[in-house]
Scaffold this motif. Structure first.
Motif, PDB file in Angstrom:
ATOM      1  N   ALA A 101      -8.337  -3.657  -4.234  1.00 48.34           N
ATOM      2  CA  ALA A 101      -7.386  -2.882  -5.036  1.00 48.34           C
ATOM      3  C   ALA A 101      -8.084  -2.222  -6.223  1.00 48.34           C
ATOM      4  O   ALA A 101      -7.807  -1.069  -6.555  1.00 48.34           O
ATOM      5  CB  ALA A 101      -6.247  -3.779  -5.515  1.00 48.34           C
ATOM      6  N   PHE A 148      -6.836  -5.496   5.524  1.00 55.44           N
ATOM      7  CA  PHE A 148      -6.683  -4.050   5.637  1.00 55.44           C
ATOM      8  C   PHE A 148      -7.386  -3.509   6.880  1.00 55.44           C
ATOM      9  O   PHE A 148      -8.414  -4.016   7.293  1.00 55.44           O
ATOM     10  CB  PHE A 148      -7.277  -3.341   4.409  1.00 55.44           C
ATOM     11  CG  PHE A 148      -6.697  -3.797   3.109  1.00 55.44           C
ATOM     12  CD1 PHE A 148      -5.445  -3.363   2.691  1.00 55.44           C
ATOM     13  CD2 PHE A 148      -7.394  -4.665   2.288  1.00 55.44           C
ATOM     14  CE1 PHE A 148      -4.909  -3.783   1.489  1.00 55.44           C
ATOM     15  CE2 PHE A 148      -6.861  -5.095   1.079  1.00 55.44           C
ATOM     16  CZ  PHE A 148      -5.620  -4.645   0.680  1.00 55.44           C
ATOM     17  N   CYS A 173     -10.275   0.842  -5.035  1.00 55.15           N
ATOM     18  CA  CYS A 173      -9.610   1.908  -4.276  1.00 55.15           C
ATOM     19  C   CYS A 173      -9.609   3.204  -5.097  1.00 55.15           C
ATOM     20  O   CYS A 173      -9.012   3.255  -6.179  1.00 55.15           O
ATOM     21  CB  CYS A 173      -8.171   1.508  -3.932  1.00 55.15           C
ATOM     22  SG  CYS A 173      -7.263   2.801  -3.062  1.00 55.15           S
ATOM     23  N   CYS A 186     -11.370  -0.687   1.141  1.00 51.40           N
ATOM     24  CA  CYS A 186     -10.552  -1.881   1.322  1.00 51.40           C
ATOM     25  C   CYS A 186     -10.899  -2.604   2.619  1.00 51.40           C
ATOM     26  O   CYS A 186     -10.980  -3.834   2.661  1.00 51.40           O
ATOM     27  CB  CYS A 186      -9.069  -1.542   1.277  1.00 51.40           C
ATOM     28  SG  CYS A 186      -8.544  -0.286   2.481  1.00 51.40           S
ATOM     29  N   LEU A 197      -1.864  -2.039   6.354  1.00 49.67           N
ATOM     30  CA  LEU A 197      -1.802  -3.375   5.776  1.00 49.67           C
ATOM     31  C   LEU A 197      -1.565  -4.389   6.891  1.00 49.67           C
ATOM     32  O   LEU A 197      -0.542  -4.350   7.571  1.00 49.67           O
ATOM     33  CB  LEU A 197      -0.683  -3.441   4.730  1.00 49.67           C
ATOM     34  CG  LEU A 197      -0.523  -4.755   3.991  1.00 49.67           C
ATOM     35  CD1 LEU A 197      -1.779  -5.112   3.208  1.00 49.67           C
ATOM     36  CD2 LEU A 197       0.681  -4.671   3.053  1.00 49.67           C
ATOM     37  N   VAL A 213       0.847  -1.188   0.000  1.00 47.86           N
ATOM     38  CA  VAL A 213       0.000   0.000   0.000  1.00 47.86           C
ATOM     39  C   VAL A 213       0.886   1.243   0.000  1.00 47.86           C
ATOM     40  O   VAL A 213       1.991   1.231   0.524  1.00 47.86           O
ATOM     41  CB  VAL A 213      -0.958   0.037   1.217  1.00 47.86           C
ATOM     42  CG1 VAL A 213      -1.940  -1.112   1.154  1.00 47.86           C
ATOM     43  CG2 VAL A 213      -0.213   0.033   2.522  1.00 47.86           C
ATOM     44  N   ILE A 243      -3.422   0.686  -3.503  1.00 54.37           N
ATOM     45  CA  ILE A 243      -3.149  -0.729  -3.232  1.00 54.37           C
ATOM     46  C   ILE A 243      -2.562  -1.367  -4.472  1.00 54.37           C
ATOM     47  O   ILE A 243      -3.132  -1.269  -5.565  1.00 54.37           O
ATOM     48  CB  ILE A 243      -4.426  -1.475  -2.832  1.00 54.37           C
ATOM     49  CG1 ILE A 243      -5.060  -0.824  -1.597  1.00 54.37           C
ATOM     50  CG2 ILE A 243      -4.142  -2.952  -2.582  1.00 54.37           C
ATOM     51  CD1 ILE A 243      -6.464  -1.320  -1.293  1.00 54.37           C
TER      52      ILE A 243
END
Length: 66
Positions: free
Chosen positions: A52, A24, A55, A16, A35, A5, A60
């Protein structure tokens, strides 16, 4: 799967954490991503990939790794 991250990019949206809470978390003071597991187990891979993808800050990064 390897997960990294970029805290500098993170905007604290928290998507996340909602999608993959085992991988997360967010800092209490500013909401920046934390993380929890850089090498999540196979059963978490789909959720991590989704996190990811959604986001908003593209903070990520997911790579394949042995």
């Amino acid at each position: 799967m390897n997960v990294t991250v970029d805290e500098d990019k993170c905007c604290g949206a928290g998507q996340c954490v909602l999608i993959a809470p085992e991988v997360f978390d967010q800092r209490d003071d500013d909401g920046i991503v934390v993380l929890l597991d850089a090498r999540p187990p196979q059963e978490q891979h789909a959720a991590v990939a989704e996190a990811a993808a959604v986001c908003p800050a593209a903070a990520i990064d997911v790579t394949d790794g042995a």
